[in-house]
Design an enzyme around this catalytic site. Structure first.
Site, short mmCIF file in Angstrom:
data_model
loop_
_atom_site.label_atom_id
_atom_site.label_comp_id
_atom_site.label_asym_id
_atom_site.label_seq_id
_atom_site.Cartn_x
_atom_site.Cartn_y
_atom_site.Cartn_z
N LYS A 162 -5.07 -14.23 11.26
CA LYS A 162 -4.40 -13.26 12.14
C LYS A 162 -4.06 -13.84 13.52
CE LYS A 162 -6.17 -8.99 10.04
NZ LYS A 162 -5.04 -8.29 9.50
N TYR A 164 -14.20 -5.57 4.30
CA TYR A 164 -12.84 -5.90 3.85
C TYR A 164 -12.60 -7.38 4.16
CZ TYR A 164 -7.89 -6.30 3.14
OH TYR A 164 -6.67 -6.72 2.69
N TYR A 180 0.83 -1.22 0.00
CA TYR A 180 0.00 0.00 0.00
C TYR A 180 0.86 1.26 0.00
CZ TYR A 180 -3.40 -3.42 1.77
OH TYR A 180 -4.20 -4.52 1.94
C1 LIG Z 1 -11.77 -9.42 8.10
C2 LIG Z 1 -10.54 -9.75 7.33
N1 LIG Z 1 -10.56 -10.78 6.47
C3 LIG Z 1 -9.47 -11.15 5.77
C4 LIG Z 1 -8.29 -10.45 5.89
C5 LIG Z 1 -7.09 -10.87 5.07
O1 LIG Z 1 -6.14 -11.49 5.87
P1 LIG Z 1 -4.61 -11.62 5.37
O2 LIG Z 1 -4.07 -10.23 5.37
O3 LIG Z 1 -3.98 -12.52 6.38
O4 LIG Z 1 -4.66 -12.23 4.02
C6 LIG Z 1 -8.22 -9.37 6.77
C7 LIG Z 1 -6.98 -8.58 6.90
O5 LIG Z 1 -6.95 -7.49 7.41
C8 LIG Z 1 -9.38 -8.99 7.50
O6 LIG Z 1 -9.38 -7.94 8.33
#
Ligand SMILES: Cc1ncc(COP(=O)(O)O)c(C=O)c1O
Length: 418
Positions: free
Chosen positions: A270, A138, A7
């Site tokens: 995460k 997101y 980003y």
């Molecule tokens: C709700 C949600 N889903 C999926 C993701 C994507 O995860 P990753 O960055 O481990 O691919 C994120 C990342 O911020 C997220 O907040």
């Protein structure tokens, strides 16, 4: 520059801060400065950095094996983690498919939902290939995950042609404590959309209770309870993306726990691996899993990333969950929430549009982006690592942060907006 940052406009970006090591809630910079990490490295380092218990578990696992594939082979860490996730997740999620990041976990969920319907081989089941998603959502940066992100924030026009077309409904309004009336309007819009589009819809995907990276929109458990009934009535699966909300972030182990409902599919990432390695788990109910049981090999779930169920990642996740329980992180999250409610909610100032807190998440929404310009450097000069985006300055600290460190984070936000 050989290293391409995320980003970032590589032509104009300021040099990033060099981190030499980290421990607890603190990042130690190469120039000797120490910063309290107020955002847990994009919300994943839930037990802090360099935790001796997880470090020891990694060493132990490494001496046995760091990786073997799950195709045709199996191992104890993956089986034990799957059992543990089934035991701690909402009742009915009995099956676990591993992936290598949150985005991949979402891709797996979307594919699982679509193949679930295809495998029914009933009239119309092959037409259910679209997903309903919320605006302001997101779900990650890979193609399928991007297609269910907010169409504007998710840059759908930039990648049009590549992204599958999904169906969007307005995100619920009114906050976590919203009234039935607030929720009602949004539910009517969802009901209308399902009436029109259920024929082509495989699933409805949400970040339960908190839309995170799309703008920290907190919303009521009632919305999800009613949405569950609507989805059931229309033969549409419900997917909870708990990549951000899972492992305590909204005050309960999973956001789903505050809704009393079980989604058909739930994605974890995460905090699953506590910031030690990338991994994800996509959980499914018996109903979903059983649709893949057949004498026909083509009805098997068609996915299999190289690193799924990586023994190190599974061992880390198991140890992290044990720590979460042994050190009673939920009680600590309650204390963090109490401090954030007192401190963040009292932040006022001309630039402040709103403040909100849920679990270990505190947000100051500014009226415009310009009023956050410089806040990252301002915080770093005062010993705190913040990384605001759009109009949001926020904290999602590691749960091991001390009261004193948390107050320091709040002081920085308070002084900036004063
Ligand atoms: C709700 C949600 N889903 C999926 C993701 C994507 O995860 P990753 O960055 O481990 O691919 C994120 C990342 O911020 C997220 O907040």
């Amino acid at each position: 520059m050989s290293l391409w940052y995320p980003y970032a406009q590589m032509k104009t970006m300021s040099p990033p801060l060099e981190v030499a090591s980290a421990s607890g809630a603190v990042l130690k910079l190469a120039d000797g400065r120490e910063l309290i990490d107020a955002i847990s490295s994009w919300w994943c380092v839930i037990h802090g950095y360099n935790h001796p218990v997880i470090n020891a578990a990694i060493t132990e696992q490494m001496s046995q094996m760091s990786h073997v594939m799950l195709g045709g082979l199996t191992h104890e860490p993956a089986r034990k983690l799957a059992d543990k996730l089934v035991a701690i997740s909402p009742e009915g999620l009995n099956h676990v498919f591993f992936g290598d990041s949150g985005s991949v976990g979402v891709e797996i969920a979307l594919k699982m939902a679509i193949q679930y319907h295809k495998n029914q081989d009933t009239p119309g089941s092959h037409a259910k290939t679209q997903i309903i998603a919320l605006k302001k959502a997101y779900h990650g940066d890979t193609i399928g995950a991007m297609s269910v992100c907010d169409p504007v924030e998710g840059m759908h026009s930039l990648f049009s042609g590549l992204l599958p077309q999904q169906i969007f409904v307005p995100s619920p309004i009114g906050g976590f404590d919203s009234t039935a009336e607030d929720t009602q309007d949004n539910l009517m819009l969802l009901a209308d959309t399902l009436n029109k589009c259920a024929r082509t819809t495989a699933a409805f995907i949400v970040e339960p209770l908190m839309q995170a990276a799309g703008g920290f929109n907190f919303y009521s458990p009632d919305y999800l309870r009613e949405a569950r009934k609507l989805c059931d009535a229309h033969n549409v699966l419900m997917i909870f993306d708990e990549v951000a909300t899972g492992f305590g972030r909204t005050g309960s182990l999973f956001a789903a726990d505050q809704t009393g409902i079980t989604p058909d599919i739930m994605v974890l990432g995460k905090g699953l691996t506590a910031g030690y390695s990338g991994h994800s788990a996509t959980l499914a109910t018996d109903r979903v899993y059983e649709a893949f049981l057949s004498d026909d090999p083509a009805k098997s779930f068609m996915h299999g990333p190289t690193f799924m169920g990586n023994p190190m990642a599974c061992k880390i996740a198991l140890t992290s969950i044990e720590l979460f329980e042994a050190e009673n992180r939920l009680a600590r999250i309650g204390q963090i929430e109490a401090i954030l409610k007192k401190r963040i909610r009292s932040i006022t100032g001309q630039a402040v549009k709103d403040t909100r807190v849920l679990g270990a998440t505190g947000v100051v929404e500014a009226k415009d982006k310009a009023s956050l310009k410089g806040i990252q450097d301002f915080a770093a000069e005062r010993g705190v690592w913040l990384r605001p985006f759009e109009t949001y300055a926020y904290t999602m600290p590691p749960y091991v942060i001390s009261d004193e460190q948390l107050h320091k984070v709040c002081d920085v936000l308070e002084v900036w907006f004063a």
